[in-house]
Design a protein around this motif. Structure first.
Motif, PDB file in Angstrom:
ATOM      1  N   GLU A 126    -100.806 -25.025 -56.718  1.00 13.37           N
ATOM      2  CA  GLU A 126    -100.100 -26.059 -56.416  1.00 13.37           C
ATOM      3  C   GLU A 126     -99.434 -26.502 -57.559  1.00 13.37           C
ATOM      4  O   GLU A 126     -99.801 -26.675 -58.700  1.00 13.37           O
ATOM      5  CB  GLU A 126    -100.754 -27.307 -56.123  1.00 13.37           C
ATOM      6  N   ARG A 130     -93.274 -24.146 -60.384  1.00 14.26           N
ATOM      7  CA  ARG A 130     -92.563 -25.046 -61.435  1.00 14.26           C
ATOM      8  C   ARG A 130     -93.114 -25.056 -62.773  1.00 14.26           C
ATOM      9  O   ARG A 130     -92.164 -24.997 -63.666  1.00 14.26           O
ATOM     10  CB  ARG A 130     -92.701 -26.563 -60.984  1.00 14.26           C
ATOM     11  N   ASP A 256     -83.875 -23.059 -60.457  1.00 14.51           N
ATOM     12  CA  ASP A 256     -85.407 -22.874 -59.784  1.00 14.51           C
ATOM     13  C   ASP A 256     -86.162 -23.974 -60.011  1.00 14.51           C
ATOM     14  O   ASP A 256     -86.995 -24.312 -58.892  1.00 14.51           O
ATOM     15  CB  ASP A 256     -85.879 -21.480 -60.138  1.00 14.51           C
ATOM     16  N   GLY A 259     -84.874 -26.927 -57.598  1.00 13.29           N
ATOM     17  CA  GLY A 259     -84.965 -27.112 -56.316  1.00 13.29           C
ATOM     18  C   GLY A 259     -85.327 -25.678 -55.646  1.00 13.29           C
ATOM     19  O   GLY A 259     -85.107 -25.397 -54.480  1.00 13.29           O
ATOM     20  N   GLY A 260     -85.759 -24.621 -56.366  1.00 14.21           N
ATOM     21  CA  GLY A 260     -85.989 -23.149 -55.839  1.00 14.21           C
ATOM     22  C   GLY A 260     -87.070 -23.185 -54.945  1.00 14.21           C
ATOM     23  O   GLY A 260     -87.558 -22.254 -54.262  1.00 14.21           O
ATOM     24  N   SER A 261     -88.049 -24.136 -55.071  1.00 13.17           N
ATOM     25  CA  SER A 261     -89.203 -24.140 -54.384  1.00 13.17           C
ATOM     26  C   SER A 261     -89.196 -24.056 -52.814  1.00 13.17           C
ATOM     27  O   SER A 261     -90.234 -23.878 -52.253  1.00 13.17           O
ATOM     28  CB  SER A 261     -90.240 -25.031 -54.972  1.00 13.17           C
ATOM     29  N   ARG A 262     -88.106 -24.289 -52.413  1.00 11.99           N
ATOM     30  CA  ARG A 262     -87.796 -24.384 -51.185  1.00 11.99           C
ATOM     31  C   ARG A 262     -88.109 -22.990 -50.398  1.00 11.99           C
ATOM     32  O   ARG A 262     -88.241 -22.892 -49.104  1.00 11.99           O
ATOM     33  CB  ARG A 262     -86.834 -25.290 -50.494  1.00 11.99           C
ATOM     34  N   PHE A 263     -87.694 -22.065 -51.126  1.00 17.75           N
ATOM     35  CA  PHE A 263     -87.848 -20.759 -50.750  1.00 17.75           C
ATOM     36  C   PHE A 263     -89.099 -20.166 -51.412  1.00 17.75           C
ATOM     37  O   PHE A 263     -89.494 -20.261 -52.529  1.00 17.75           O
ATOM     38  CB  PHE A 263     -86.717 -19.927 -51.210  1.00 17.75           C
ATOM     39  N   SER A 264     -89.811 -18.966 -50.673  1.00 17.89           N
ATOM     40  CA  SER A 264     -90.783 -18.322 -51.372  1.00 17.89           C
ATOM     41  C   SER A 264     -90.504 -17.665 -52.278  1.00 17.89           C
ATOM     42  O   SER A 264     -89.087 -17.265 -52.524  1.00 17.89           O
ATOM     43  CB  SER A 264     -91.505 -17.408 -50.141  1.00 17.89           C
ATOM     44  N   THR A 267     -89.114 -14.011 -51.261  1.00 14.71           N
ATOM     45  CA  THR A 267     -87.637 -14.336 -50.657  1.00 14.71           C
ATOM     46  C   THR A 267     -86.572 -14.323 -51.948  1.00 14.71           C
ATOM     47  O   THR A 267     -85.442 -13.903 -51.782  1.00 14.71           O
ATOM     48  CB  THR A 267     -87.595 -15.386 -49.619  1.00 14.71           C
ATOM     49  N   THR A 268     -86.830 -15.199 -52.774  1.00 16.62           N
ATOM     50  CA  THR A 268     -86.017 -15.528 -54.037  1.00 16.62           C
ATOM     51  C   THR A 268     -85.833 -14.196 -55.101  1.00 16.62           C
ATOM     52  O   THR A 268     -84.811 -13.968 -55.442  1.00 16.62           O
ATOM     53  CB  THR A 268     -86.688 -16.924 -55.057  1.00 16.62           C
ATOM     54  N   GLU A 318     -98.356 -15.780 -55.500  1.00 15.69           N
ATOM     55  CA  GLU A 318     -98.034 -15.703 -54.039  1.00 15.69           C
ATOM     56  C   GLU A 318     -98.670 -15.042 -53.176  1.00 15.69           C
ATOM     57  O   GLU A 318     -99.287 -15.169 -51.997  1.00 15.69           O
ATOM     58  CB  GLU A 318     -96.499 -15.734 -53.675  1.00 15.69           C
TER      59      GLU A 318
END
Length: 381
Positions: A126, A130, A256, A259-264, A267-268, A318
């Motif tokens: 978790e 970031r 990133d 705000g990048g954590s909204r995508f896996s 995927t990024t 991941e």
């Protein structure tokens, strides 16, 4: 251990580690080459030796970190950096200089990016992405911090004095930070057990994808000035625009983090691996003059490659998790570090032999291959 304290300590030590190893020849190289009897550019061969050995050692170091903890590894890395820099300062010829690079290769495996990422992984999945992004932001400042410091030290004390001061910084700054702020191994810690002693198939595909991306990416980055100049831009402009790759990479990491954590992560990374070949092909197909196409190419490439520096460890977490991270990441990243070491020397002859347009086309095709490998890894989850 508070995550913010661990992150701050690693940020300082990564700036110091990269700045006094990878970026050191950028300032002290000419003086070192004159004193040590090295050919022009010979100091940069030390970087290939350092990174190549770090890559070879990364699987062994990864297992050791899982067993004994990142605290022990990074502290030993600080000691090894200090020893390697002292040897370099004492060198009177190429032999001892090469030995110093080998010692710093061991130090790099113990204390640079992969060891730092392993220390962050012990804080849990978790918020890991970031934290990885913030650490990459700090590492991206390394040359900006250390180049002026090394230049000032060289002016005051000569290159040997600057190298000895760097060794002292590892002993007086990095070593205490690593020992005090980095978490110790939990009781009963063991290296990850891999079925049959091999990485799972999805991680082997992931390693292959990252190796291709790093081989191409490091080659382009190291030869960016020559590449932009070969596309038709004058040297002064080529140097100015090529220098913006670094700020673009840092900006991508900051985006990133914000705000990048909204995508896996996968995927990024996939999006970045598609963007890089588009950037490489842009100067060849866009109906733009070089004065427009080259800057757009440099900035787009910088953004995409900056994202990938964060996505590599994030994708490992991941697809695998944080349990036994160092062992797994050491295996995944070993060929990646090796690719970083050899890439600059491969691309320069290709650029001379084929010309800028053909070299960019070859690089773009290779990067698309990296994208395909990553998608195979993603489908195997």
């Amino acid at each position: 251990m508070r995550p913010s304290l661990v992150l701050a300590a690693l940020g300082v030590t990564q700036i110091l580690g990269w700045g006094t190893a990878y970026f050191l020849p950028g300032v002290l190289g000419p003086a070192m080459e004159r004193d040590l009897g090295l050919p022009a550019g010979g100091a940069f061969l030390g970087i290939a030796i350092l990174l190549g050995l770090a890559g070879l050692l990364s699987p062994i170091v990864g297992r050791a970190i899982d067993r004994y903890g990142a605290r022990v590894a990074t502290a030993c890395g600080s000691l090894a950096f200090a020893a390697g820099l002292v040897l370099l300062a004492l060198a009177q010829g190429p032999v001892l200089a090469v030995v110093s690079c080998l010692v710093m290769g061991l130090a790099g495996a113990l204390a640079l990016t992969e060891a730092a990422n392993a220390a962050l992984a012990t804080l849990g999945a978790e918020g890991a992405r970031r934290r990885l992004g913030l650490l990459a932001l700090a590492s991206g400042l390394s040359s900006a911090v250390t180049w002026p410091a090394l230049a000032a030290l060289e002016a005051a004390f000569g290159w040997r004095g600057a190298v000895l001061a760097s060794a002292a910084a590892h002993l007086l700054v990095a070593l205490p930070l690593h020992w005090i702020c980095i978490p110790a191994a939990p009781r009963g810690a063991r290296p990850a057990k891999l079925p049959g002693g091999r990485l799972p198939a999805r991680l082997r595909w992931l390693s292959a994808a990252f190796t291709v991306q790093t081989l191409v990416g490091s080659a382009i980055l190291a030869n960016m000035v020559l590449l932009v100049q070969a596309l038709g831009m004058d040297r002064a402009s080529a140097i100015w625009w090529a220098a913006l790759v670094g700020p673009a990479q840092v900006a991508a990491r900051a985006l990133d983090v914000l705000g990048g954590s909204r995508f896996s992560a996968v995927t990024t990374a996939s999006a970045a691996l598609l963007l890089i070949p588009l950037a490489l092909l842009l100067p060849l197909v866009a109906p733009l003059g070089i004065a427009v196409a080259a800057p757009v190419f440099v900035l787009t490439y910088g953004l995409a490659s900056g994202i990938m520096s964060v996505m590599r460890p994030a994708c490992v977490i991941e697809l695998h998790g944080t349990e036994g991270y160092a062992t797994v990441a050491g295996r995944v990243m070993a060929p990646v570090t090796g690719a970083m070491a050899i890439a600059p020397g491969i691309f320069a002859p290709l650029l001379v032999a084929l010309g800028a347009q053909a070299a960019l086309a070859v690089a773009a095709v290779a990067m698309l291959g990296g994208f395909a490998l990553l998608r195979v890894a993603a489908r195997m989850r």
